[in-house]
Motif scaffolding. Structure first.
Motif, short mmCIF file in Angstrom:
data_model
loop_
_atom_site.label_atom_id
_atom_site.label_comp_id
_atom_site.label_asym_id
_atom_site.label_seq_id
_atom_site.Cartn_x
_atom_site.Cartn_y
_atom_site.Cartn_z
N ALA A 82 0.84 -1.39 0.15
CA ALA A 82 -0.16 0.13 -0.38
C ALA A 82 0.77 1.34 -0.04
O ALA A 82 0.37 2.24 -0.79
N PHE A 83 2.25 0.77 1.01
CA PHE A 83 3.21 2.51 0.42
C PHE A 83 3.28 2.61 -0.41
O PHE A 83 3.23 4.11 -0.93
N TYR A 84 3.91 1.58 -1.44
CA TYR A 84 4.27 1.62 -2.35
C TYR A 84 2.91 2.80 -3.39
O TYR A 84 3.76 3.07 -4.68
N GLU A 85 1.90 1.42 -3.48
CA GLU A 85 0.83 2.32 -4.17
C GLU A 85 0.93 3.68 -3.70
O GLU A 85 0.01 4.20 -5.23
N LEU A 86 0.94 4.54 -2.47
CA LEU A 86 1.12 5.20 -2.82
C LEU A 86 1.86 6.33 -3.06
O LEU A 86 1.78 7.46 -3.73
N PHE A 89 1.18 6.92 -6.56
CA PHE A 89 0.00 7.74 -6.83
C PHE A 89 0.46 9.29 -6.24
O PHE A 89 -0.13 10.29 -7.50
N SER A 90 1.45 9.68 -5.98
CA SER A 90 2.37 10.66 -5.47
C SER A 90 3.56 10.89 -7.04
O SER A 90 2.95 12.11 -7.30
N ASN A 106 -4.30 -0.29 -9.54
CA ASN A 106 -4.22 0.08 -8.01
C ASN A 106 -4.59 -1.50 -7.39
O ASN A 106 -3.96 -2.18 -6.98
#
Length: 129
Positions: A82-86, A89-90, A106
């Motif tokens: 989830a952190f990597y997906e954030l 997203f950034s 995603n």
């Protein structure tokens, strides 16, 4: 860090004019989902490895192993995913052309992370024996 480089490389490399991540390995569902693409396989594989690593680290500190151990490792791996997906997203927020997919991409990334985490824990448990 190597997994991030491998993952980002899939969006930058092209084979015969097709982005590496868009290459379909096995046609399972079809358009919109396009399962099983290289991107999805990479997510599965990377998080399988992370699952094995986290399980290997955690088992050293446990007196006994149970279902809670399995769930904790899966949650830890999913948190990393989830952190990597954030981070992905950034990049979408900061740059106009990122090569990162939308909502379906995603969600599929997270789903394949989950499958990889489960397999990683199962393999980790097998290796312990």
């Amino acid at each position: 860090m190597a997994w991030a480089v491998i993952h980002m490389g899939g969006g930058a490399f092209y084979i015969k004019g097709i982005r590496l991540y868009d290459i379909i390995l096995i046609h399972l569902i079809g358009e919109l989902y396009n399962i099983l693409r290289v991107d999805q396989f990479m997510h599965f594989y990377i998080y399988l490895i992370i699952g094995i690593l986290i399980y290997s680290i955690l088992k050293k500190y446990l007196k006994k192993e149970n279902s809670l151990t399995t769930i904790l490792v899966i949650f830890a791996v999913m948190g990393i995913g989830a952190f990597y997906e954030l981070i992905e997203f950034s990049t979408v927020v900061m740059f106009t052309a990122t090569g990162v997919g939308g909502y379906y991409n995603n969600s599929l990334d997270l789903f394949f992370n989950f499958l990889g985490a489960i397999m990683g824990v199962l393999i980790g448990r097998r290796l312990k024996r």
